[in-house]
Design a protein around this motif. Structure first.
Motif, PDB file in Angstrom:
ATOM      1  N   ALA A   1      25.834  29.046  25.078  1.00 48.16           N
ATOM      2  CA  ALA A   1      26.200  27.567  24.853  1.00 48.16           C
ATOM      3  C   ALA A   1      26.099  27.023  25.953  1.00 48.16           C
ATOM      4  CB  ALA A   1      27.409  27.227  23.981  1.00 48.16           C
ATOM      5  N   VAL A   2      26.600  27.280  27.119  1.00 54.44           N
ATOM      6  CA  VAL A   2      26.577  26.390  28.289  1.00 54.44           C
ATOM      7  C   VAL A   2      25.268  26.267  28.813  1.00 54.44           C
ATOM      8  CG1 VAL A   2      27.127  26.714  30.947  1.00 54.44           C
ATOM      9  CG2 VAL A   2      28.987  26.924  29.324  1.00 54.44           C
ATOM     10  N   GLN A   3      24.268  27.419  28.732  1.00 57.59           N
ATOM     11  CA  GLN A   3      22.921  27.570  29.214  1.00 57.59           C
ATOM     12  C   GLN A   3      22.235  26.628  28.595  1.00 57.59           C
ATOM     13  OE1 GLN A   3      22.309  31.635  29.133  1.00 57.59           O
ATOM     14  NE2 GLN A   3      23.192  31.981  31.230  1.00 57.59           N
ATOM     15  N   LYS A   4      22.369  26.260  27.156  1.00 59.28           N
ATOM     16  CA  LYS A   4      21.731  25.618  26.486  1.00 59.28           C
ATOM     17  C   LYS A   4      22.087  24.100  26.920  1.00 59.28           C
ATOM     18  CE  LYS A   4      21.623  28.757  22.243  1.00 59.28           C
ATOM     19  NZ  LYS A   4      22.236  28.874  21.033  1.00 59.28           N
ATOM     20  N   MET A   5      23.026  23.755  27.128  1.00 65.40           N
ATOM     21  CA  MET A   5      23.526  22.706  27.734  1.00 65.40           C
ATOM     22  C   MET A   5      22.822  22.246  28.886  1.00 65.40           C
ATOM     23  SD  MET A   5      27.781  22.425  27.126  1.00 65.40           S
ATOM     24  CE  MET A   5      27.696  20.794  28.213  1.00 65.40           C
ATOM     25  N   VAL A   6      22.790  22.978  29.741  1.00 66.07           N
ATOM     26  CA  VAL A   6      22.138  22.839  31.069  1.00 66.07           C
ATOM     27  C   VAL A   6      20.695  22.622  30.755  1.00 66.07           C
ATOM     28  CG1 VAL A   6      21.385  24.045  33.193  1.00 66.07           C
ATOM     29  CG2 VAL A   6      23.742  24.099  32.384  1.00 66.07           C
ATOM     30  N   VAL A   7      20.073  23.277  29.874  1.00 67.76           N
ATOM     31  CA  VAL A   7      18.406  23.110  29.627  1.00 67.76           C
ATOM     32  C   VAL A   7      18.200  21.718  29.051  1.00 67.76           C
ATOM     33  CG1 VAL A   7      16.780  23.816  28.189  1.00 67.76           C
ATOM     34  CG2 VAL A   7      17.878  25.385  29.407  1.00 67.76           C
ATOM     35  N   ASN A   8      19.132  21.364  28.099  1.00 64.60           N
ATOM     36  CA  ASN A   8      19.111  19.992  27.619  1.00 64.60           C
ATOM     37  C   ASN A   8      19.371  18.813  28.523  1.00 64.60           C
ATOM     38  OD1 ASN A   8      18.508  20.947  24.764  1.00 64.60           O
ATOM     39  ND2 ASN A   8      20.731  21.080  24.319  1.00 64.60           N
ATOM     40  N   LEU A   9      20.277  18.880  29.291  1.00 58.82           N
ATOM     41  CA  LEU A   9      20.368  18.229  30.450  1.00 58.82           C
ATOM     42  C   LEU A   9      19.342  17.911  31.162  1.00 58.82           C
ATOM     43  CD1 LEU A   9      24.065  18.559  31.578  1.00 58.82           C
ATOM     44  CD2 LEU A   9      23.238  16.440  30.837  1.00 58.82           C
ATOM     45  N   MET A  10      18.699  19.107  31.695  1.00 58.20           N
ATOM     46  CA  MET A  10      17.545  19.049  32.427  1.00 58.20           C
ATOM     47  C   MET A  10      16.364  18.251  31.876  1.00 58.20           C
ATOM     48  SD  MET A  10      17.957  19.951  35.651  1.00 58.20           S
ATOM     49  CE  MET A  10      16.072  20.109  36.008  1.00 58.20           C
ATOM     50  N   GLU A  11      16.286  18.470  30.720  1.00 58.12           N
ATOM     51  CA  GLU A  11      15.037  17.812  29.813  1.00 58.12           C
ATOM     52  C   GLU A  11      15.286  16.281  29.716  1.00 58.12           C
ATOM     53  OE1 GLU A  11      13.518  17.365  25.390  1.00 58.12           O
ATOM     54  OE2 GLU A  11      14.755  19.249  25.876  1.00 58.12           O
ATOM     55  N   LEU A  12      16.743  15.960  29.741  1.00 57.80           N
ATOM     56  CA  LEU A  12      17.038  14.419  29.414  1.00 57.80           C
ATOM     57  C   LEU A  12      16.626  13.891  30.913  1.00 57.80           C
ATOM     58  CD1 LEU A  12      18.339  11.870  28.078  1.00 57.80           C
ATOM     59  CD2 LEU A  12      20.286  12.978  29.227  1.00 57.80           C
ATOM     60  N   TYR A  13      17.120  14.506  31.908  1.00 62.87           N
ATOM     61  CA  TYR A  13      17.234  13.703  33.309  1.00 62.87           C
ATOM     62  C   TYR A  13      15.485  13.941  33.889  1.00 62.87           C
ATOM     63  CZ  TYR A  13      21.673  12.169  33.382  1.00 62.87           C
ATOM     64  OH  TYR A  13      22.781  11.266  33.033  1.00 62.87           O
ATOM     65  N   LEU A  14      14.831  14.993  33.575  1.00 58.94           N
ATOM     66  CA  LEU A  14      13.555  15.026  33.900  1.00 58.94           C
ATOM     67  C   LEU A  14      12.590  13.959  33.299  1.00 58.94           C
ATOM     68  CD1 LEU A  14      12.927  18.593  34.282  1.00 58.94           C
ATOM     69  CD2 LEU A  14      12.693  17.142  36.248  1.00 58.94           C
ATOM     70  N   GLN A  15      13.042  13.683  31.963  1.00 57.89           N
ATOM     71  CA  GLN A  15      12.410  12.428  31.392  1.00 57.89           C
ATOM     72  C   GLN A  15      12.712  11.364  31.774  1.00 57.89           C
ATOM     73  OE1 GLN A  15      10.315  12.115  28.878  1.00 57.89           O
ATOM     74  NE2 GLN A  15      11.036  10.236  27.889  1.00 57.89           N
ATOM     75  N   ARG A  16      14.068  11.201  32.325  1.00 62.01           N
ATOM     76  CA  ARG A  16      14.319   9.745  33.153  1.00 62.01           C
ATOM     77  C   ARG A  16      13.517   9.546  34.547  1.00 62.01           C
ATOM     78  NH1 ARG A  16      18.320   9.484  36.977  1.00 62.01           N
ATOM     79  NH2 ARG A  16      18.599   7.295  37.693  1.00 62.01           N
ATOM     80  N   MET A  17      13.547  10.879  35.195  1.00 60.79           N
ATOM     81  CA  MET A  17      12.573  10.996  36.592  1.00 60.79           C
ATOM     82  C   MET A  17      11.194  10.542  36.455  1.00 60.79           C
ATOM     83  SD  MET A  17      14.773  11.228  38.590  1.00 60.79           S
ATOM     84  CE  MET A  17      13.917  11.408  40.151  1.00 60.79           C
ATOM     85  N   ARG A  18      10.668  10.433  35.343  1.00 58.97           N
ATOM     86  CA  ARG A  18       9.402  10.156  34.874  1.00 58.97           C
ATOM     87  C   ARG A  18       9.060   8.500  35.201  1.00 58.97           C
ATOM     88  NH1 ARG A  18       9.265  11.995  30.200  1.00 58.97           N
ATOM     89  NH2 ARG A  18       7.832  10.554  29.254  1.00 58.97           N
ATOM     90  N   GLN A  19       9.938   7.967  34.745  1.00 63.42           N
ATOM     91  CA  GLN A  19       9.916   6.391  34.970  1.00 63.42           C
ATOM     92  C   GLN A  19       9.843   6.012  36.417  1.00 63.42           C
ATOM     93  OE1 GLN A  19       9.994   5.180  32.028  1.00 63.42           O
ATOM     94  NE2 GLN A  19      10.855   7.074  31.109  1.00 63.42           N
ATOM     95  N   ARG A  20       8.973   5.214  36.751  1.00 58.92           N
ATOM     96  CA  ARG A  20       8.280   4.655  38.101  1.00 58.92           C
ATOM     97  C   ARG A  20       8.610   3.255  38.138  1.00 58.92           C
ATOM     98  NH1 ARG A  20       8.935   9.479  39.717  1.00 58.92           N
ATOM     99  NH2 ARG A  20       8.127   8.750  41.668  1.00 58.92           N
TER     100      ARG A  20
END
Length: 826
Positions: free
Chosen positions: A233-252
């Motif tokens: 469950a922890v590892q799934k949380m980490v993956v979901n967080l990375m998805e969320l924040y990589l999405q944010r980092m695409r904004q320029r």
């Protein structure tokens, strides 16, 4: 490079991070050979059937997810994806921030060497040599093993290798102290040093003190299953967080130019900045002038520690570049205070226009302000949640400053979150909400901690006791005797009249006033003005004053029914006294100790314990432990937390975050994928004659598959659009292309049968494999797959012929593909 196709997610999907997939933008439609104008044969007519088939369903799931992605990222264009270099740089930044952990936030040099050694394999092995887990931030009270000497009899604990038990006592035997823990089937005895290395508090969320069951000392397998479930469950949380924040980092956005006048503006600050304040200035300026992604920084500091000055310097940079800034406050009182402070601070800059916008204004006033905001005539807009209405339109909004975000409702928080994808956001808080604190702790959100008090501030003395009129009057008279003023706070409006009457009867010659949320705003403002100028000596109020009241001469606070307040509320409240350099006093009165809940006792004890200045961050940590982590992890994860307890859950979370790059799929080149299934291109003569140029069409199909899954999807849709549904032989050839393409994106380089077993050579690691299999929709596929070394093996019930084997692979890999991300692309 291959691009992953994300089919429609199964129930509760858990996306996997990909190492370097390019953008998921569908290509332009292919130009297939034009069909000759002839009547289709019976076979071709049959091929035009429109019933859904495997390929059509897969393509449809892809299109659905494309639409979801476009809706979720409407603020960004298709060209805003990250390139591999940017992605690696961001992953490196996340790893560095997490590695520093609380040491970075608290400027704590202790444990620096420990944090350099954070690469523990898989987090499953435990250091038996003593000390803190590698990679654990020094000084953290979260994810930290517990000192058994701090435990109370009856408290539930978790032994990492054995499971959940109940602490009994520490007792000496043969000159050595031992820890005794009761399990379901036996009593365990551990040396104190060993217990200190292996024990965690259970700390179940949602105020449930009792775990569902104690573990069995003689049956560790059951506990191991629970622990692995929590870890997954922890590892799934980490993956979901990375998805969320990589999405944010695409904004320029382009970095702001550092204005020449910023040094003059800083020099006009009338106080000497504290070291923490100076560091916060540097952090925010770098975010704005050096980064190309929107800022999302938390400034955590006590009331009166200078958070507003940090915000005003950020505002100055943004406004100087021609953008607007919005300052959002939870109450009219706090909004007015910000407006007054900023109007004074920016008074030397006539080109910077400031206005306040709140629900207390008339419709005409609001309409006029909206017109000025939309036209760009106002550069700084201060207000309450009224600024978040749909009517509001900005000319060129660049910065959002949010003060005490935790005081806003769910809808307002969602609206605030929507701004973060496109503009810079600065959040100010004395005691951040658990989720905000958690994101800062784990490195997923930038944070600056201001824990150094201004030179003139002194700690506020805090007393907790049962209420008595004699104690309350004694405290009030002491404050009045030294020429000060008093806040008298009650949590409920209906109790104010009784309190006011008691005070008037006891102190008939002392001027006093009332302020609460149901009074007319102008009346509240008038009461505040009289209190501020000293005309009023006692202000009887609700928690409305916890934000936005700055009365230097009010140095005593009486809180009646204190057990009804939350810990964070009590801490902001207390920050309103003792601000002038004169010692402040806070008296927390409860009604009857025998009626107090355990939670209320914990809150009152925590506020009394954390009486030093700059303790807001620690109070927030404490609040997390008292309130539980439901609001942080969400209802979905609360059951996973309950399996292992909060502290061990957090411990595993830090482990996973420090190795976030191990949750990545590494695609392989399409040309390197070997599919050992004997299906070749034997198309019927009727279908071949039906096509304009069959050889060119087959070459186009192969090229489309080699490019990426989106091009292959577009090819099959165009093929069917022109020629109708293909016959069985052509469908098998297309499925073979799909299988090779999906295998390449999943990091599988060879697939071959061996009797009833299908073997897939892969570079996938066991963490990614576990996450992928756990999230697969098909139980049949999920139960048949195992990973041994570098081979994924699928155990079938019977040996399948090649055509059925291809179909099985198509469905199985499509199911694996469904858990690949729809939004992460870099």
């Amino acid at each position: 490079m291959a691009t992953p196709i994300p089919p429609a997610p199964p129930p509760n999907p858990h996306h996997l991070l990909l190492h370097r997939p390019p953008a998921l933008t569908p290509p332009r439609r292919l130009r297939l050979p034009i069909r000759r104008p002839r009547i289709a044969s019976a076979a071709a007519a049959t091929a035009t059937a429109t019933a859904p088939d495997d390929i059509a369903q897969l393509n449809h799931r892809l299109r659905v997810l494309v639409r979801r992605r476009d809706a979720a990222s409407s603020a960004s264009s298709a060209s805003s994806s990250m390139d591999p270099v940017q992605a690696e740089a961001y992953l490196h930044m996340i790893r560095e921030q997490q590695r520093l952990g609380l040491r970075q936030l608290r400027r704590d040099p202790a444990g620096q060497k420990e944090e350099r050694d954070s690469g523990v394999d898989d987090g499953d092995e435990e250091e038996e040599g003593g000390g803190r887990r590698k990679g654990m931030a020094a000084g953290s009270s979260l994810g930290h093993r517990v000192d058994p000497r701090e435990l109370e009899p009856g408290e539930y604990v978790v032994h990492k290798k054995v499971g959940v038990g109940k602490f009994v006592c520490i007792s000496g035997e043969d000159g050595e102290d031992y820890v005794f823990i009761q399990y379901a089937d036996a009593m365990a005895k551990l040396a104190v040093d060993q217990a200190a290395r292996m024990l965690y508090r259970y700390n179940l969320p949602h105020e449930k003190k009792r775990p569902r069951s104690l573990s069995k000392l003689n049956d560790p397998s059951t506990w191991e299953k629970r622990r692995l479930k929590g870890k997954l469950a922890v590892q799934k949380m980490v993956v979901n967080l990375m998805e969320l924040y990589l999405q944010r980092m695409r904004q320029r956005r382009s970095p702001y130019t550092r204005p020449e006048a910023i040094d003059q503006f800083a020099a006009e600050f009338p106080y000497e900045p504290t070291p923490d304040q100076n560091q916060a200035f540097i952090d925010v300026e770098k975010d704005l002038t050096e980064r190309e992604t929107p800022m999302d920084r938390l400034i955590c500091g006590d009331v009166g520690f200078g958070k507003t000055e940090v915000a005003m310097r950020a505002i100055f940079i943004v406004v100087s570049a021609g953008y607007q800034a919005m300052v959002l406050a939870p109450t009219v009182i706090l909004a007015n205070q910000h407006y007054d402070v900023m109007s004074d601070r920016f008074s030397s800059y006539p080109d910077i226009k400031i206005a306040i916008f709140s629900g207390a204004q008339s419709k005409e006033e609001k309409d006029e302000l909206i017109t000025q905001i939309k036209s760009g005539h106002l550069q700084i807009i201060v207000g309450t949640h009224a600024l978040l209405t749909e009517r509001m339109a900005y000319n060129n909004l660049g910065l959002l400053v949010v003060d005490e975000e935790q005081k806003f409702g769910v809808q307002q928080k969602e609206k605030i979150a929507s701004y973060k994808s496109s503009i810079d956001v600065l959040t100010l808080s004395a005691t951040p909400i658990p989720r905000t604190l958690y994101l800062a702790l784990t490195g997923f959100r930038d944070a600056s901690l201001m824990s150094t008090p201004p030179p003139e501030r002194v700690a506020v003395k805090t007393y907790v006791s049962a209420f008595s009129r004699e104690r309350a009057l004694s405290a009030i008279k002491l404050e009045l005797k030294r020429g000060g003023q008093v806040f008298y706070v009650v949590p409920r409006i209906k109790a104010i009249d009784d309190v006011l009457q008691f005070l008037k009867d006891s102190l008939p010659d002392v001027p006093m006033a009332v302020a609460h949320g149901k009074k007319v705003s102008k009346n509240i403002q008038l009461a505040m003005e009289k209190f501020s100028c000293g005309e009023i000596k006692i202000l009887v109020c609700t928690h409305i004053i916890e934000s936005g009241i700055d009365i230097p001469n009010a140095n005593t606070m009486i809180v009646q029914y204190a057990e009804l307040f939350g810990l964070a509320q009590l801490y902001q409240l207390r920050g309103r006294v003792g601000r002038s350099g004169r010692e402040g006093f806070t008296y927390l009165f409860y009604t009857d100790k025998s009626l107090l809940s355990r939670i209320a006792m914990d809150r009152l004890g925590a506020i009394e314990e954390h009486s030093d200045l700059g303790q807001g961050f620690h109070v927030a940590e404490k609040d997390m432990g008292i309130r539980g982590f439901g609001s942080m992890f969400g209802e979905q994860q609360s059951g996973d937390v309950a399996n292992v307890g909060i502290d061990l859950f957090f411990d595993m979370l830090f482990d996973s975050l420090s190795k976030v790059d191990q949750f990545c799929i590494n695609p392989v080149p399409y040309k390197d994928v070997q599919l050992d299934i004997n299906i070749s291109a034997h198309l019927s003569s009727e279908y071949i004659s039906y096509l304009e140029n069959p050889v060119e069409l087959l070459n186009e199909a192969a090229k489309a598959a080699e490019k990426d899954i989106w091009t292959l999807t577009q090819f099959t849709e165009d093929l069917r659009r022109q020629y109708g549904k293909e016959p069985r032989d052509m469908e098998l050839l297309l499925k073979k292309l799909y299988v090779r393409r999906m295998a390449a994106d999943l990091g599988i380089c060879r697939i071959y049968p061996s009797g009833k077993t299908i073997i897939m050579k892969t570079n996938m690691n066991k963490k990614v494999f576990r996450l992928m299999v756990e999230a697969m929709a098909s139980e049949t596929h999920r139960n048949s797959l195992t990973l041994t070394g570098k081979e994924i093996k699928a155990e079938l019930l019977v040996t399948l012929p090649d055509t059925l084997l291809l179909n099985w692979l198509f469905h199985c890999l499509a199911d694996c593909y469904a858990v690949m991300p729809a939004l992460v692309k870099y």
